[in-house]
Structures are given as structure tokens and as C-alpha cells.
Enzyme design. Structure first.
Site, PDB file in Angstrom:
ATOM      1  CE  LYS A  13       3.926  -0.171  10.917  1.00 35.90           C
ATOM      2  NZ  LYS A  13       4.338   1.255  10.846  1.00 35.90           N
ATOM      3  NE  ARG A 162      13.407   0.910  13.801  1.00 36.96           N
ATOM      4  CZ  ARG A 162      12.144   0.798  13.400  1.00 36.96           C
ATOM      5  NH1 ARG A 162      11.220   0.417  14.258  1.00 36.96           N
ATOM      6  NH2 ARG A 162      11.793   1.064  12.178  1.00 36.96           N
ATOM      7  NE  ARG A 173      11.380   3.833   8.771  1.00 34.21           N
ATOM      8  CZ  ARG A 173      11.523   4.269  10.016  1.00 34.21           C
ATOM      9  NH1 ARG A 173      12.588   4.982  10.342  1.00 34.21           N
ATOM     10  NH2 ARG A 173      10.614   4.001  10.924  1.00 34.21           N
TER      11      ARG A 173
HETATM   12  P1  AP5 Z   1       5.909   2.732  17.153  1.00 32.00           P
HETATM   13  O1  AP5 Z   1       4.875   1.909  17.857  1.00 32.00           O
HETATM   14  O2  AP5 Z   1       7.340   2.326  17.263  1.00 32.00           O
HETATM   15  O3  AP5 Z   1       5.506   2.989  15.622  1.00 32.00           O
HETATM   16  P2  AP5 Z   1       5.522   1.992  14.382  1.00 32.00           P
HETATM   17  O4  AP5 Z   1       4.288   2.267  13.594  1.00 32.00           O
HETATM   18  O5  AP5 Z   1       5.745   0.593  14.826  1.00 32.00           O
HETATM   19  O6  AP5 Z   1       6.749   2.593  13.595  1.00 32.00           O
HETATM   20  P3  AP5 Z   1       7.972   1.883  12.863  1.00 32.00           P
HETATM   21  O7  AP5 Z   1       9.015   2.928  12.651  1.00 32.00           O
HETATM   22  O8  AP5 Z   1       8.368   0.621  13.577  1.00 32.00           O
HETATM   23  O9  AP5 Z   1       7.323   1.525  11.496  1.00 32.00           O
HETATM   24  P4  AP5 Z   1       8.054   1.215  10.193  1.00 32.00           P
HETATM   25  O10 AP5 Z   1       6.907   0.726   9.385  1.00 32.00           O
HETATM   26  O11 AP5 Z   1       8.835   2.308   9.599  1.00 32.00           O
HETATM   27  O12 AP5 Z   1       9.182   0.167  10.632  1.00 32.00           O
HETATM   28  P5  AP5 Z   1       9.240  -1.443  10.624  1.00 32.00           P
HETATM   29  O13 AP5 Z   1      10.057  -1.861  11.779  1.00 32.00           O
HETATM   30  O14 AP5 Z   1       7.894  -2.016  10.458  1.00 32.00           O
HETATM   31  O15 AP5 Z   1       5.734   4.237  17.714  1.00 32.00           O
HETATM   32  C1  AP5 Z   1       6.621   5.259  17.323  1.00 32.00           C
HETATM   33  C2  AP5 Z   1       6.976   6.150  18.528  1.00 32.00           C
HETATM   34  O16 AP5 Z   1       5.816   6.854  18.936  1.00 32.00           O
HETATM   35  C3  AP5 Z   1       7.463   5.375  19.783  1.00 32.00           C
HETATM   36  O17 AP5 Z   1       8.457   6.123  20.418  1.00 32.00           O
HETATM   37  C4  AP5 Z   1       6.220   5.285  20.667  1.00 32.00           C
HETATM   38  O18 AP5 Z   1       6.556   5.239  22.056  1.00 32.00           O
HETATM   39  C5  AP5 Z   1       5.513   6.610  20.306  1.00 32.00           C
HETATM   40  N1  AP5 Z   1       4.056   6.507  20.404  1.00 32.00           N
HETATM   41  C6  AP5 Z   1       3.260   5.554  19.837  1.00 32.00           C
HETATM   42  N2  AP5 Z   1       1.968   5.788  20.127  1.00 32.00           N
HETATM   43  C7  AP5 Z   1       1.951   6.912  20.885  1.00 32.00           C
HETATM   44  C8  AP5 Z   1       0.903   7.674  21.501  1.00 32.00           C
HETATM   45  N3  AP5 Z   1      -0.382   7.316  21.382  1.00 32.00           N
HETATM   46  N4  AP5 Z   1       1.232   8.806  22.188  1.00 32.00           N
HETATM   47  C9  AP5 Z   1       2.546   9.192  22.296  1.00 32.00           C
HETATM   48  N5  AP5 Z   1       3.579   8.505  21.754  1.00 32.00           N
HETATM   49  C10 AP5 Z   1       3.281   7.381  21.057  1.00 32.00           C
HETATM   50  O19 AP5 Z   1      10.065  -1.709   9.280  1.00 32.00           O
HETATM   51  C11 AP5 Z   1      11.405  -1.323   9.193  1.00 32.00           C
HETATM   52  C12 AP5 Z   1      11.959  -1.682   7.808  1.00 32.00           C
HETATM   53  O20 AP5 Z   1      11.913  -3.109   7.615  1.00 32.00           O
HETATM   54  C13 AP5 Z   1      11.201  -1.122   6.605  1.00 32.00           C
HETATM   55  O21 AP5 Z   1      11.605   0.195   6.301  1.00 32.00           O
HETATM   56  C14 AP5 Z   1      11.585  -2.125   5.508  1.00 32.00           C
HETATM   57  O22 AP5 Z   1      12.878  -1.901   5.019  1.00 32.00           O
HETATM   58  C15 AP5 Z   1      11.587  -3.443   6.262  1.00 32.00           C
HETATM   59  N6  AP5 Z   1      10.276  -4.120   6.236  1.00 32.00           N
HETATM   60  C16 AP5 Z   1       9.482  -4.378   7.319  1.00 32.00           C
HETATM   61  N7  AP5 Z   1       8.357  -4.999   6.944  1.00 32.00           N
HETATM   62  C17 AP5 Z   1       8.437  -5.138   5.595  1.00 32.00           C
HETATM   63  C18 AP5 Z   1       7.564  -5.697   4.620  1.00 32.00           C
HETATM   64  N8  AP5 Z   1       6.388  -6.263   4.949  1.00 32.00           N
HETATM   65  N9  AP5 Z   1       7.946  -5.636   3.322  1.00 32.00           N
HETATM   66  C19 AP5 Z   1       9.121  -5.099   2.945  1.00 32.00           C
HETATM   67  N10 AP5 Z   1       9.999  -4.550   3.825  1.00 32.00           N
HETATM   68  C20 AP5 Z   1       9.659  -4.581   5.131  1.00 32.00           C
HETATM   69 MG    MG Z   2       7.330  -0.779  14.582  1.00 31.31          MG
END
Ligand code: AP5
Ligand code: MG
Length: 222
Positions: A13, A162, A173
Site C-alpha cells: 500500500k 518497524r 497483523r
Molecule cells: P509496503 O509498501 O511497506 O507495504 P504496506 O502494504 O504499506 O504494508 P504495511 O506493513 O505498512 O501495512 P500495515 O497495514 O500492516 O501497516 P500500517 O502502517 O498501515 O511494502 C512492504 C515491503 O515490500 C517493502 O519492503 C517494499 O519495498 C516491498 N515491496 C512492495 N511492493 C513490492 C514489489 N512490487 N516488488 C518487490 N518488493 C515490493 O499500520 C500499522 C498499524 O497501525 C496497524 O497494525 C494498526 O495498529 C494501526 N492502524 C493503521 N491504520 C489503522 C486504521 N485505519 N484503523 C485502526 N488501526 C490502524
Molecule cells: Mg504501509
């Protein structure tokens, strides 16, 4: 463009949001990035969110909605926004629909980023993130390492894992995602807004979104 990016942890994402924001300047709004910034700043919201995040659970809907209402009212959203990691529950999606209606904003589409579980697990264990809360650039030791190991290309900050990247938190997660967030794909499919995208290639995912935007524009001209 006015999009929601749905997808499991590690689906890409943040990566896709950054690429799409380069297309037309639409602003990336990542609830995860905002919350990590609040934790780092030691704010009251950060203190309330921290434990949930470290355990890999969701932060309560009320806190998220309060935060997002303020964010979506900011003037930079007028040019377009990419919601990364929000909404994440059906109540959040329903509250967002009411808020957008109040603000007179219509979404273009909801993009569901899809990748096999083994790809996701591999990405989450090899990801590294800039710890500067104003940057949070995303790296990967395999597919996108920083030019100098441990140093952010963009801001020179430290590139680290992280706090929610322990094996235990990753498992939690993914479970939370399956239970609370995956049902949103069906919710938006029924509204005719969903675009399913293969997220194993970021380039192809971006191309698919651009193609859909083009066809929406064509349709609106007819
Ligand atoms: P990346 O782009 O970082 O993936 P992502 O989908 O953003 O993954 P996240 O871990 O950030 O998602 P998440 O939903 O767990 O965490 P968030 O911060 O939103 O890509 C991942 C890796 O793959 C990277 O190394 C990248 O380089 C690589 N990659 C990507 N595409 C690639 C490709 N095509 N080829 C090769 N490599 C690739 O949330 C964290 C926490 O915050 C949650 O657990 C929760 O506690 C809280 N939170 C956030 N939002 C809410 C909400 N709306 N409601 C309640 N709690 C919330
Ligand atoms: Mg993210």
C-alpha cells in the site's frame, strides 16, 4: 485521484501510494505513518495507540475517525488523496462514507492490492523503513535497498525495522487483517467501486490504476 488502497500488511500500500502520488500530486494519507509519527512525538494519541500497534491489533475506530476527519478537511486533499491503510473496518468505512458525503467528495475507486501470502511474509521480514517520522521512506533489503546500508536516500535518517515487525506482531497483523479488513473488498465490490490488482508488480499495479482512471474519465465525458 481520490482512492482507497486496501491490502494485507506488506501488500505494498505504501509503495504504490508513493508511486501514484508522483503521477498527479495526490497526497498520500497513511494512517500507519500518522500514528507512528504521533507515537514518536509522544502525543496523547500516540500514547493511546502505541500498545495496539506493537501487538499488531487495530487502534479503536473512534480515535482513527477523529484523526481522519481532521486530516481529510485539510486543503491539500482538494487536489486528490490516496488513503493508505484506512478504512480498515466496516464501521470505519461507513463513517468515511458519511464524512465524504458531508464534504461533498466522491471516491474514484477502491484498489485491492492482492499478493500471495508467501510474498507478503517475505516482504514484511525484509522491509526496512526510515525512522524519521516526517519521511518514513520504504526500503527492502532484497528489492529496494538504500544506497548506503542503514541510511535513508531521501533524508539521511536511520533505516530500521518497524516496532511491529516481530514475528508475533506480523502474525497478529495478518490475522487482524483477515478478520476485520478483508471483508471491505466485498463491501466496496457491492458498491461498484472495487478494482482488484495483482500487487506482485508495482509497475503493473500502477498501470492498472491509471488505466481505470482513464476509462472513468472517458465515461464521464460521454
Ligand atoms: P509496503 O509498501 O511497506 O507495504 P504496506 O502494504 O504499506 O504494508 P504495511 O506493513 O505498512 O501495512 P500495515 O497495514 O500492516 O501497516 P500500517 O502502517 O498501515 O511494502 C512492504 C515491503 O515490500 C517493502 O519492503 C517494499 O519495498 C516491498 N515491496 C512492495 N511492493 C513490492 C514489489 N512490487 N516488488 C518487490 N518488493 C515490493 O499500520 C500499522 C498499524 O497501525 C496497524 O497494525 C494498526 O495498529 C494501526 N492502524 C493503521 N491504520 C489503522 C486504521 N485505519 N484503523 C485502526 N488501526 C490502524
Ligand atoms: Mg504501509
Amino acid at each position: 485521484m481520490k482512492l482507497i488502497l486496501l491490502g494485507a500488511p506488506g501488500a505494498g500500500k505504501g509503495t504504490i501510494a508513493k508511486l501514484l502520488s508522483e503521477v498527479d500530486g495526490s497526497v498520500q494519507i497513511s494512517t500507519g505513518d500518522i500514528l507512528r509519527g504521533e507515537v514518536e512525538a509522544g502525543s496523547e494519541l500516540g500514547a493511546r495507540a502505541r500498545g495496539y500497534m506493537q501487538r499488531g491489533e487495530l487502534v479503536p475506530d473512534e480515535l482513527i475517525m477523529e484523526m481522519m476527519e481532521g486530516r481529510l478537511r485539510r486543503p491539500d486533499c482538494a487536489a486528490g488523496f490516496l488513503l493508505d491503510g484506512f478504512p480498515r473496518t466496516i464501521p470505519q468505512a461507513e463513517a468515511l462514507a458519511q464524512l465524504l458525503q458531508k464534504l461533498g467528495i466522491a471516491l474514484d475507486m477502491v484498489v485491492n492490492l492482492e499478493a500471495p501470502r508467501e510474498v507478503i511474509l517475505e516482504r514484511l521480514t525484509t522491509r526496512r523503513t526510515c525512522e524519521n517520522p516526517d519521511c518514513q521512506a520504504i526500503y527492502n533489503i532484497r528489492s529496494k535497498p538504500p544506497r548506503v546500508e542503514g541510511v535513508c536516500d531521501r533524508c539521511g535518517g536511520a533505516v530500521v525495522q518497524r516496532a511491529d515487525e516481530s514475528e508475533e506482531a506480523i502474525t497478529q497483523r495478518l490475522e487482524t487483517y483477515m478478520e476485520k479488513t478483508a471483508p471491505l473488498a466485498d463491501y466496496y465490490l457491492k458498491q461498484g467501486l472495487l478494482l482488484r490488482v495483482d500487487a506482485t508488480s508495482s509497475e503493473k499495479a500502477v498501470a492498472a490504476v491509471r488505466e481505470r482512471l482513464r476509462s472513468l474519465l472517458e465515461r464521464s465525458k460521454q
